[in-house]
Design an enzyme around this catalytic site. Structure first.
Site, PDB file in Angstrom:
ATOM      1  CG  ASP A 145      -4.226  -1.860   0.495  1.00  0.00           C
ATOM      2  OD1 ASP A 145      -3.397  -2.590   1.141  1.00  0.00           O
ATOM      3  OD2 ASP A 145      -4.317  -0.597   0.630  1.00  0.00           O
ATOM      4  CB  SER A 164      -1.010  -0.038   1.247  1.00  0.00           C
ATOM      5  OG  SER A 164      -2.043   0.797   1.010  1.00  0.00           O
TER       6      SER A 164
END
Length: 261
Positions: free
Chosen positions: A154, A42
């Site tokens: 993610d 991320s």
């Protein structure tokens, strides 16, 4: 002849709190301890890519202040998320003109979640920008990222602290976790998004915490819980938190490296 010991760096997700990773990179560079291998998820994927490309920390800070995906100007109401990742691609092209893992100065691993097949994917070669976007496509906040017909969200959904790719690839491993559990009240959990965000945050923290012991030096500044996922306006403060945490551990990192020399 003595071989110089290698240094690995693991960077978690954390939204704008990941700006603290930039402070860690700065502290390491000032001591001449640039990592030989980096793994990120991320926001850790974004900073890991910038660091692996050799960009200055000032460039990284400017990116987060003016062009990062963690800004609400990227809003879309028509797709499967609030922030349209397709709009973010142009933000990265100036920084990664070759758009390739192979063009980086440092070995890099990025995690993303294949949401259809429920699998973790680790990107380490080929096109870079799409892999970065896949790694930071936070569910219900960012639209998913499609790569070669697969849909990614993610990396933190499955692995927010990707120690695994660097196991056996470095002599000393430094970890920096930028998603501390916030102190919340019942009144704070007042909607579907708030509940979903808290559930994801709790799950990511406890699954990540089980791997902290694998790092020779582990950094997890508690002060970061005061900042939000989109808190880019406080980027200098967040940077300083990471910088202070890493600076306080530089001697320990050097000792670990010396012991393996």
């Amino acid at each position: 002849m003595t071989t110089k010991p290698t240094l690995g760096l693991v960077l978690s997700g954390g939204g704008a709190r990941g700006i603290a990773h930039i402070g860690v990179v700065q502290a390491l560079r000032e001591r001449g301890l640039a990592p030989d291998v980096i793994a990120g998820s991320s926001s850790g994927a974004i900073i890991g890519a910038f660091a692996a490309a050799g960009h200055s920390t000032e460039t990284m800070l400017d990116f987060f202040a003016t062009r990062s995906p963690f800004r609400l100007q990227m809003v879309t109401m028509r797709k499967a998320g609030i922030v349209d990742t397709a709009k973010v691609i142009a933000s990265f092209r100036d920084y990664f003109p070759e758009d390739s893992f192979e063009a980086l100065e440092t070995r890099l691993f990025l995690t993303a979640t294949d949401i259809v097949n429920a699998r973790l994917t680790i990107f380490e070669s080929g096109p870079l920008i799409q892999a970065i976007l896949a790694s930071c496509s936070m569910p219900m906040v960012f639209t998913p990222t499609e790569i070669d017909g697969r849909i990614y969200v993610d990396g933190g959904v499955i692995n927010n602290f990707p120690v695994e790719p660097v196991r056996g690839r470095c002599d000393v491993l430094v970890g920096h976790y930028a998603s501390p559990l916030r102190v919340v009240r019942t009144a704070d959990i007042d909607g579907v998004l708030a509940v979903s965000q808290r559930a994801l945050e709790v799950a990511m923290f406890f699954s990540s915490k089980t791997k902290f012991h694998e790092c020779d030096v582990m950094l997890a500044p508690e002060e970061l819980h005061s900042y939000g996922l989109f808190d880019t306006k406080n980027h200098r403060e967040i940077f300083e938190i990471g910088y202070r945490a890493a600076s306080a551990s530089l001697d320990e990192i050097e000792r670990e490296l010396e012991e393996r020399a």
